[in-house]
Design an enzyme around this catalytic site. Sequence first.
Site, PDB file in Angstrom:
ATOM      1  N   PRO A  77      80.466  44.040  18.191  1.00  0.00           N
ATOM      2  CG  PRO A  77      82.470  43.384  19.233  1.00  0.00           C
ATOM      3  CD  PRO A  77      81.780  44.572  18.647  1.00  0.00           C
ATOM      4  CG  ASP A 114      80.725  46.663  22.349  1.00  0.00           C
ATOM      5  OD1 ASP A 114      81.476  45.701  22.131  1.00  0.00           O
ATOM      6  OD2 ASP A 114      80.881  47.790  21.843  1.00  0.00           O
ATOM      7  CG  HIS A 115      81.690  39.657  24.162  1.00  0.00           C
ATOM      8  ND1 HIS A 115      82.451  39.533  25.305  1.00  0.00           N
ATOM      9  CD2 HIS A 115      81.008  38.487  24.049  1.00  0.00           C
ATOM     10  CE1 HIS A 115      82.250  38.341  25.841  1.00  0.00           C
ATOM     11  NE2 HIS A 115      81.378  37.678  25.105  1.00  0.00           N
ATOM     12  NE  ARG A 116      83.531  47.009  20.314  1.00  0.00           N
ATOM     13  CZ  ARG A 116      83.284  48.068  19.536  1.00  0.00           C
ATOM     14  NH1 ARG A 116      84.208  48.479  18.677  1.00  0.00           N
ATOM     15  NH2 ARG A 116      82.126  48.692  19.616  1.00  0.00           N
ATOM     16  CB  CYS A 169      82.075  43.690  30.260  1.00  0.00           C
ATOM     17  SG  CYS A 169      80.410  43.375  29.651  1.00  0.00           S
TER      18      CYS A 169
END
Length: 435
Positions: free
Chosen positions: A232, A405-407, A409
Amino acid sequence: MAQVLEFKLPDLGEGLTEAEIVRWLVEIGDVVAIDQPVVEVETAKAMVEVPCPYGGVVTARFGEEGTELPVGAPLITVAVGERAPSGGGAEEAGTEGSGNVLVGYGTSEAPARRRRVRQEPAAGAAPAAAVNGRAGVPEAEDGPLPVISPLVRRLARQNGLDLRELTGSGPDGLILRADVEYALRAAPRPAPAAAPAPRPAATAAPGEIRTPLKGMRGAVADKLSRSRREIPDATCWVDADATELMRARTAMNAAGGPKISLLALLARICTAALARFPELNSTVDAQAREVVRFDHVHLGFAAQTDRGLVVPVVRDAHARDAESLTAEFARLTEAGRTGTLTPGELTGGTFTLNNYGVFGVDGSTPIINHPEAAMLGVGRIVPKPWVHEGELAVRQVVQLSLTFDHRVCDGGTAGGFLRYVADCVEQPAVLLRTL
């Protein structure tokens, strides 16, 4: 008297199971020395010259240029143990071999074998196979399963065949594909679940040109698709005044010594920023649901070549100065152009720097190089109107973008990283704090 030895496509490492023959380097009848390259192959990672572990006369080649071969398939046969034909100039070759082929494949003399006891086959079990007239060698019960090719394992698994029931006919009891096929013919087993029929190759319509997605191009397509499917990602960007960075580089190169590249300075900024924001130097272990953070920076950089996009990796970039980074970028770029990058030089990156400005564009939202967590993009540096010290001036401006990758941070961390990079571009003296 000559002994004919068969040299198979070795394990090329990095999980690769097949390779395409690009160019034969020897002909039938040629004399080869131990460790002489005999064929150039292309894997999903790189072009590789494969050296032959035997010295002698080439008696056969297997596969035309453009043919894909699985690991463990025959490449060539070599007659050893006799002198080369008149004028050949080769010394008498033995059968010992060099032992220095590629990852997971050796040819040095095997250690003394333990005494093995053949068990009586179970009722209905297939007899040991014999290939090329060689009798089968009993398989040791207490050793690792002697199978080199993943294709052999897959063939057995798909047909419900227990490989430990077989006696391999290859060297040291190696189980070959022929052994599995013989066992399947001799002792029919329940057919595996029917797989959908492969889709026939499409015929190009008038005006169409179809190019197979295979080799490196296919590997790039698979990796990019996987990245978009699993990660994501989000992107943030900022414009920065690069005038002072360009002046600093000019001053460095005017002082003598090796020239410093702009890419090396950007890489030095990246490693300093990652030291402050280590969340972005990581990967996500989806199965364990954990973020894995690295204490080293293996910096990948996107490079366009005639064979497609490659991402060579500078190992331990965080421990290198600008001169060392410049030299390593130049070496890897040249290897990419000539197709000589090794699989190890194309894997293991923890963060990627993408200088798409060389294509004359200002910005981009690149796809993350899976399984990394972020990529810094750098656009072209061009003169633009800019407010500098309260006055409108023409400055050298660059657009910087960070895809992350928004997972791993949130936006605050990503924005902090990008802002620090921009500050270093605008005021290179900021880097002195971390030198």
